[in-house]
Design an enzyme around this catalytic site. Structure first.
Site, PDB file in Angstrom:
ATOM      1  N   GLU A   1       0.878  -1.168   0.000  1.00 55.34           N
ATOM      2  CA  GLU A   1       0.000   0.000   0.000  1.00 55.34           C
ATOM      3  C   GLU A   1       0.912   1.213   0.000  1.00 55.34           C
ATOM      4  OE1 GLU A   1      -1.736   3.113   0.443  1.00 55.34           O
ATOM      5  OE2 GLU A   1      -1.750   2.649   2.579  1.00 55.34           O
TER       6      GLU A   1
ATOM      7  N   CYS B   1      -1.735   9.017   2.780  1.00 59.11           N
ATOM      8  CA  CYS B   1      -1.469   8.542   1.416  1.00 59.11           C
ATOM      9  C   CYS B   1      -2.609   8.917   0.484  1.00 59.11           C
ATOM     10  CB  CYS B   1      -1.228   7.036   1.407  1.00 59.11           C
ATOM     11  SG  CYS B   1      -2.558   6.085   2.152  1.00 59.11           S
TER      12      CYS B   1
END
Length: 502
Positions: free
Chosen positions: A237, A271
């Site tokens: 990720e 993110c």
């Protein structure tokens, strides 16, 4: 443990030290993996509903201690207390979602083409799972990995962020208190460049069966190379340069709220934070005015205060990187529309500021206009309170600008037009898309993850993550008492020579 030590400090007050932790050596990482491999032999035999029952205990313990955990989270990484409570609540939600998955690790009974023969499929745990996580969601993200990993029967070795070791220790202690055996879950502290690299290197020794990583694309590539050479598929990720498109028919007030939250929530250290604001030319200037009015109202300061919108950056190194980005990525043709930028100091403070500028790692929100697709800032993840503005003429151009960065994590569009919404969600390359909502936000039962430079297609959360932590076993059980060969001994029925006559 460890050959050296490091302190965990409060980013709102660098004099406030939460604890001293040891950097785990390569040998200590190896010891943890060996212990996890030994623990796997018993844990995989523990019935899945029992494993899930332990996770139910974990969820109850988190819930019981939610406020205390949230206060530590805010103190250790600087997230405003409201966000910290949400971070902890996401771990609770994840626990309660996966409790029932312990009773749903289904296989299938498959019909055979042979008589007296049974075919089955089973989900089996993978083995030792090693994971490296970031500090921006220090309770939620580890829960995305470890709760399903444990329910599925894997043992774990965790290298948490060096920015949040105290909170990681609490996470582990609560797991043990819930009933997870100590040889099933291990924590090794230290930096990513040393302890993290040491841990991942043990894939080459056959001590790790699966790697999970939340962090930068650059490091993710290195982990992917090591795992690929060992025929493993990691769960990656990675970063993002998340686009938010505003169409001319959008509700601008709603869009502004989403833009400010996407860009400056968690001081831009998500993110999924906004990277490129892509605005239709016809509404660009009115939208900018509304954005600037909203920025002026942001309350920055001590994250433990209830009314704070934006706290400090997680550590001094993140602040320094943000300042470097401001120096190196902004070019003469750009327009820096925020009047105050860079580090917040006693001499350079916003009006609504209540923190300690001398002891905290605070930064002004920054917005860069006149950015185009050829600029480095357009395709560079800046991971701080900074986003760009680009303009477009039609939706095709907006989608092109949204996709061209090569990242594919999160995205958003603000529009009242159903056709625009449908086109955007169909053609955007991101793994996650919001319509009339911000680029950030996740729920425990929805898949989370990205494509391209944002990840390798793996997903956390929801039922989809079970595929990351199990491997399929096919069982062929022949009770006929003789060797039967599929495709060769199968009694297929041949069609007749019947011809329809007209």
């Amino acid at each position: 443990m460890g050959s050296s030590h490091f302190n965990s400090t409060n980013p709102a007050n660098r004099e406030d030290i939460l604890g001293t932790f040891a950097n785990a050596t390569l040998d200590e990482c190896r010891e943890a993996c060996l212990a996890a491999r030994k623990g796997f032999e018993q844990w995989k035999k523990t019935p899945a509903p029992i494993r899930a029952g332990i996770i139910a205990n974990f969820g109850k313990l988190i819930e019981k201690n939610k406020e205390a955990i949230s206060q530590v989270l805010t103190r250790e990484m600087g997230k405003p207390i409201k966000e910290a409570r949400g971070d902890v609540q996401e771990a609770i939600d994840t626990c309660y979602f996966f409790i029932s998955e312990g009773r749903r690790l289904y296989g299938q009974t498959v019909p055979s083409e042979m008589e007296n023969k049974e075919l089955y499929t089973y989900r089996r745990p993978i083995g030792v799972f090693a994971c490296i996580t970031a500090g921006n969601f220090p309770f939620a993200v580890p829960s995305w990995y470890f709760i399903p990993a444990l329910v599925c029967g894997n043992t774990c070795v965790w290298k948490p962020s060096e920015d949040t070791p105290r909170l990681s220790l609490i996470f582990a202690e609560l797991l043990y208190a819930a009933g997870v055996p100590k040889d099933v879950f291990h924590v090794v502290f230290g930096s990513g460049s040393e302890t993290g690299a040491n841990l991942v290197s043990l894939v080459n020794e056959g001590l790790i069966d699966k790697v999970g990583f939340t962090g930068s694309t650059e490091v993710g590539r290195k982990i992917g190379e090591i795992c690929g050479r060992n025929l493993q598929t990691p769960c990656l990720e990675l970063g993002g340069k998340n686009p938010l498109v505003v169409m001319p028919d959008a509700n601008l007030d709603l869009a502004v709220n989403g833009i400010i939250w996407s860009g400056f929530g968690t001081a831009g250290q998500r993110c999924t934070s906004l990277g490129n604001l892509i605005v239709h030319k016809s509404i660009k200037e009115p939208l900018i005015k509304k954005i600037m009015d909203k920025v002026a109202s942001i309350h920055i300061g001590n994250p433990s205060e209830e009314n704070i919108f934006c706290g400090p950056m997680m550590s001094e190194r993140f602040l320094k990187k943000h300042l470097e980005n401001l120096d190196s990525l902004i070019k003469p043709h750009h327009r820096l529309i925020t009047s105050k930028n860079g580090q917040i100091t006693d001499q350079n403070k916003p009006e609504r500021f209540s923190g300690n500028a001398q002891l905290g790692f605070y930064a002004h929100p920054s917005i860069v206009d006149n950015v185009n697709e050829n600029d480095a800032i357009y395709s560079t993840e800046t991971f701080g309170p900074l986003f760009n503005i680009l303009s477009f003429s039609d939706l095709d151009e907006a989608i092109y600008l949204s996709n061209k960065t090569g990242y594919g994590l999160s995205s958003a569009i603000y529009t009242e037009n159903i056709e625009s919404s449908y086109k955007f969600r169909s053609e955007i390359s991101a793994g996650m898309t919001s319509i009339n909502n911000s680029t950030t936000g996740a729920e425990a039962h929805l898949p989370f993850g990205g494509n391209g430079k944002s990840g390798n297609g793996s997903r956390q959360s929801g039922i989809w993550v079970v595929d990351q932590f199990t491997k399929w076993q096919a069982v062929n059980w022949d009770v006929s008492g003789k060797l039967q060969l599929a495709q060769m001994d199968t009694s297929y029925i041949n069609p007749s020579d019947y011809v329809v006559k007209i």
